[in-house]
Motif scaffolding. Structure first.
Motif, PDB file in Angstrom:
ATOM      1  N   GLU A 133      15.283   3.216  25.480  1.00 49.02           N
ATOM      2  CA  GLU A 133      15.522   4.611  25.848  1.00 49.02           C
ATOM      3  C   GLU A 133      15.313   4.808  27.353  1.00 49.02           C
ATOM      4  O   GLU A 133      16.101   5.467  28.018  1.00 49.02           O
ATOM      5  CB  GLU A 133      14.576   5.516  25.049  1.00 49.02           C
ATOM      6  CG  GLU A 133      14.825   6.985  25.284  1.00 49.02           C
ATOM      7  CD  GLU A 133      14.063   7.868  24.290  1.00 49.02           C
ATOM      8  OE1 GLU A 133      13.171   7.332  23.599  1.00 49.02           O
ATOM      9  OE2 GLU A 133      14.364   9.070  24.227  1.00 49.02           O
ATOM     10  N   LYS A 134      14.244   4.219  27.867  1.00 49.56           N
ATOM     11  CA  LYS A 134      13.971   4.316  29.306  1.00 49.56           C
ATOM     12  C   LYS A 134      15.096   3.700  30.126  1.00 49.56           C
ATOM     13  O   LYS A 134      15.513   4.248  31.147  1.00 49.56           O
ATOM     14  CB  LYS A 134      12.659   3.589  29.643  1.00 49.56           C
ATOM     15  CG  LYS A 134      11.408   4.363  29.331  1.00 49.56           C
ATOM     16  CD  LYS A 134      10.194   3.582  29.839  1.00 49.56           C
ATOM     17  CE  LYS A 134       8.904   4.138  29.263  1.00 49.56           C
ATOM     18  NZ  LYS A 134       7.787   3.172  29.434  1.00 49.56           N
ATOM     19  N   ILE A 135      15.559   2.548  29.673  1.00 45.54           N
ATOM     20  CA  ILE A 135      16.625   1.848  30.399  1.00 45.54           C
ATOM     21  C   ILE A 135      17.900   2.689  30.425  1.00 45.54           C
ATOM     22  O   ILE A 135      18.551   2.828  31.461  1.00 45.54           O
ATOM     23  CB  ILE A 135      16.898   0.466  29.762  1.00 45.54           C
ATOM     24  CG1 ILE A 135      15.771  -0.499  30.135  1.00 45.54           C
ATOM     25  CG2 ILE A 135      18.240  -0.092  30.206  1.00 45.54           C
ATOM     26  CD1 ILE A 135      15.845  -1.848  29.459  1.00 45.54           C
ATOM     27  N   GLN A 159       5.894  -4.380  37.854  1.00 47.53           N
ATOM     28  CA  GLN A 159       6.746  -4.838  36.759  1.00 47.53           C
ATOM     29  C   GLN A 159       6.217  -6.157  36.181  1.00 47.53           C
ATOM     30  O   GLN A 159       6.897  -7.184  36.235  1.00 47.53           O
ATOM     31  CB  GLN A 159       8.190  -5.048  37.254  1.00 47.53           C
ATOM     32  CG  GLN A 159       8.862  -3.804  37.797  1.00 47.53           C
ATOM     33  CD  GLN A 159      10.122  -4.164  38.578  1.00 47.53           C
ATOM     34  OE1 GLN A 159      10.076  -4.331  39.796  1.00 47.53           O
ATOM     35  NE2 GLN A 159      11.243  -4.298  37.901  1.00 47.53           N
ATOM     36  N   SER A 162      12.650   1.101  38.177  1.00 49.21           N
ATOM     37  CA  SER A 162      12.250   2.468  37.826  1.00 49.21           C
ATOM     38  C   SER A 162      11.680   2.553  36.413  1.00 49.21           C
ATOM     39  O   SER A 162      10.941   3.483  36.102  1.00 49.21           O
ATOM     40  CB  SER A 162      13.413   3.445  38.017  1.00 49.21           C
ATOM     41  OG  SER A 162      14.280   3.362  36.921  1.00 49.21           O
ATOM     42  N   THR A 163      11.989   1.575  35.559  1.00 42.93           N
ATOM     43  CA  THR A 163      11.400   1.576  34.219  1.00 42.93           C
ATOM     44  C   THR A 163      10.169   0.680  34.132  1.00 42.93           C
ATOM     45  O   THR A 163       9.574   0.550  33.062  1.00 42.93           O
ATOM     46  CB  THR A 163      12.427   1.086  33.166  1.00 42.93           C
ATOM     47  OG1 THR A 163      12.921  -0.196  33.567  1.00 42.93           O
ATOM     48  CG2 THR A 163      13.584   2.036  33.039  1.00 42.93           C
ATOM     49  N   ARG A 164       9.864   0.019  35.239  1.00 43.41           N
ATOM     50  CA  ARG A 164       8.690  -0.877  35.306  1.00 43.41           C
ATOM     51  C   ARG A 164       8.803  -2.053  34.335  1.00 43.41           C
ATOM     52  O   ARG A 164       7.795  -2.521  33.799  1.00 43.41           O
ATOM     53  CB  ARG A 164       7.383  -0.105  35.030  1.00 43.41           C
ATOM     54  CG  ARG A 164       7.134   1.066  35.981  1.00 43.41           C
ATOM     55  CD  ARG A 164       6.822   0.552  37.383  1.00 43.41           C
ATOM     56  NE  ARG A 164       6.435   1.622  38.301  1.00 43.41           N
ATOM     57  CZ  ARG A 164       7.205   2.057  39.299  1.00 43.41           C
ATOM     58  NH1 ARG A 164       8.415   1.555  39.501  1.00 43.41           N
ATOM     59  NH2 ARG A 164       6.772   3.002  40.105  1.00 43.41           N
ATOM     60  N   GLU A 196      11.516   2.272  22.726  1.00 43.60           N
ATOM     61  CA  GLU A 196      11.158   3.158  23.836  1.00 43.60           C
ATOM     62  C   GLU A 196      11.640   2.590  25.185  1.00 43.60           C
ATOM     63  O   GLU A 196      12.127   3.330  26.038  1.00 43.60           O
ATOM     64  CB  GLU A 196       9.636   3.346  23.866  1.00 43.60           C
ATOM     65  CG  GLU A 196       9.186   4.487  24.746  1.00 43.60           C
ATOM     66  CD  GLU A 196       7.667   4.657  24.679  1.00 43.60           C
ATOM     67  OE1 GLU A 196       6.946   3.642  24.853  1.00 43.60           O
ATOM     68  OE2 GLU A 196       7.205   5.792  24.453  1.00 43.60           O
ATOM     69  N   ASP A 197      11.495   1.283  25.342  1.00 41.74           N
ATOM     70  CA  ASP A 197      12.004   0.631  26.555  1.00 41.74           C
ATOM     71  C   ASP A 197      13.507   0.844  26.695  1.00 41.74           C
ATOM     72  O   ASP A 197      14.010   1.129  27.783  1.00 41.74           O
ATOM     73  CB  ASP A 197      11.744  -0.887  26.504  1.00 41.74           C
ATOM     74  CG  ASP A 197      10.268  -1.235  26.637  1.00 41.74           C
ATOM     75  OD1 ASP A 197       9.541  -0.492  27.316  1.00 41.74           O
ATOM     76  OD2 ASP A 197       9.859  -2.266  26.058  1.00 41.74           O
ATOM     77  N   LYS A 228      20.528   8.026  35.366  1.00 42.78           N
ATOM     78  CA  LYS A 228      19.985   8.680  36.546  1.00 42.78           C
ATOM     79  C   LYS A 228      20.426   7.967  37.828  1.00 42.78           C
ATOM     80  O   LYS A 228      20.926   8.595  38.764  1.00 42.78           O
ATOM     81  CB  LYS A 228      18.452   8.660  36.446  1.00 42.78           C
ATOM     82  CG  LYS A 228      17.757   9.678  37.292  1.00 42.78           C
ATOM     83  CD  LYS A 228      16.285   9.745  36.889  1.00 42.78           C
ATOM     84  CE  LYS A 228      15.454  10.358  38.006  1.00 42.78           C
ATOM     85  NZ  LYS A 228      14.007  10.325  37.691  1.00 42.78           N
ATOM     86  N   ASN A 255      18.155   5.951  30.047  1.00 38.71           N
ATOM     87  CA  ASN A 255      17.945   7.123  30.893  1.00 38.71           C
ATOM     88  C   ASN A 255      17.987   6.770  32.379  1.00 38.71           C
ATOM     89  O   ASN A 255      18.572   7.484  33.184  1.00 38.71           O
ATOM     90  CB  ASN A 255      16.613   7.788  30.558  1.00 38.71           C
ATOM     91  CG  ASN A 255      16.681   8.537  29.242  1.00 38.71           C
ATOM     92  OD1 ASN A 255      17.760   8.960  28.817  1.00 38.71           O
ATOM     93  ND2 ASN A 255      15.542   8.687  28.585  1.00 38.71           N
ATOM     94  N   ALA A 256      17.343   5.657  32.720  1.00 37.03           N
ATOM     95  CA  ALA A 256      17.321   5.234  34.125  1.00 37.03           C
ATOM     96  C   ALA A 256      18.721   4.872  34.616  1.00 37.03           C
ATOM     97  O   ALA A 256      19.089   5.177  35.752  1.00 37.03           O
ATOM     98  CB  ALA A 256      16.371   4.050  34.300  1.00 37.03           C
TER      99      ALA A 256
END
Length: 272
Positions: free
Chosen positions: A199-201, A269, A181-183, A196-197, A207, A203-204
């Motif tokens: 943060e994405k991780i 990915q 989901s974070t690619r 930023e990665d 979720k 958040n994912a």
DNA sequence: CAGGTCTCCTGCTAGC
DNA sequence: TGCTAGCAGGAGACCT
């Protein structure tokens, strides 16, 4: 195999049944499940104790009794069954008997663990919990905190996500889902990820786990039939065990990262 | 400290 | 059809 969401379901289901139940006897058919005390000590400590609450930390269940904490990890196959018959299945290793029924720890592969501690001990300073970090939901786990840790780690991010000390609660299946989901490619060196990665991780992870927990909670009638759980969860998976990428329709790759079966889409990915 | 390897255990599968 | 060898998988122990 029980992951964090299933463990949460087990916790909620068991609470309905064993809270305020007093252990009248314990029989142990396979004692290697119990890690930090002898079989005799385990029995003499727990007989007469009442279950007051059940907590969860990562994939660990924490049973609160009058004078003890019992910490249980189900690993791949562990489950708790409620029964009142005499007959004992060969995979039922530890049986807690109450006044009107009993609770049995059932584990085909015998990989599960139990640790027993007196309540005056800080269980988060002892094995196994001292090796478990914060869950993604815990606001003590911040992006900066995680990013700083990542800077020192050269191993593949997939391996890092499975390290319970870094983020508690992600197992093999959910690590794949988070990366998809974070690619992010599972082989990406952890220290090459940007803030930023990270943060994405984070958040994912929140979720994916939240969704799985809510699903686990609604689909499971009883922890007795754990088959229901894995069946339902599989419907929600986007990449793990899939043949085709839901995004680009190309073929999903299966590789081994740290000897863990890993699914990802080479197109969505890419390795940076 | 980071990271690699071995270990635990058994149901299941691939291959003969 | 029946058999066996090999594998998967969380996390601790142990080693470098």
């Amino acid at each position: 195999m029980p992951e964090l969401p299933e463990v949460e379901t087990v916790r909620n289901s068991l609470k309905e049944i064993i809270l305020n139940q007093t252990i009248r006897s314990i029989s142990i058919n396979y004692n290697k499940i119990i890690k930090n005390v002898s079989e005799e000590n385990f029995i003499s400590s727990l007989v007469g104790q009442t279950f007051l609450d059940i907590d969860r930390h990562g994939k660990y269940l924490i049973f609160h009794l009058n004078d003890y904490y019992l910490i249980s990890h189900l690993r791949m196959e562990g489950k708790y069954l409620i029964k009142n018959e005499e007959e004992i299945n060969k995979h039922e290793h530890i049986i807690f008997t109450f006044d009107d029924f009993n609770m049995r720890y059932h584990d085909t592969r015998k990989f599960g663990t139990m640790h027993l501690y007196q309540k005056n001990i800080n269980i988060f300073d002892e094995l196994p919990l001292k090796n478990v970090g914060y869950e993604p939901f815990d606001n003590r786990l911040t992006i900066d905190n995680l990013y700083n840790k990542f800077q020192k780690m050269k191993k593949p991010i997939k391996t890092t996500l499975l390290d319970q000390k870094i983020i508690a609660g992600l197992g093999n299946i959910y690590a794949d889902e988070v990366l998809y989901s974070t690619r992010i490619n599972p082989l990406t060196q952890t220290n090459k990820l940007s803030r930023e990665d990270v943060e994405k991780i984070l958040n994912a992870s929140r979720k994916v786990l939240k969704k799985a927990i809510s699903l686990g909670g609604t689909t499971i009638r009883s922890f007795v039939s754990s088959h229901d759980i894995s069946g339902r969860f599989q419907n929600e998976l986007l990449i793990h065990t899939k043949k085709t990428c839901p995004n680009c329709r190309k073929e999903v790759a299966k590789i081994y990262v740290g000897s863990r079966g890993t699914y990802y889409c080479p197109d969505c990915q890419p390795l940076r």
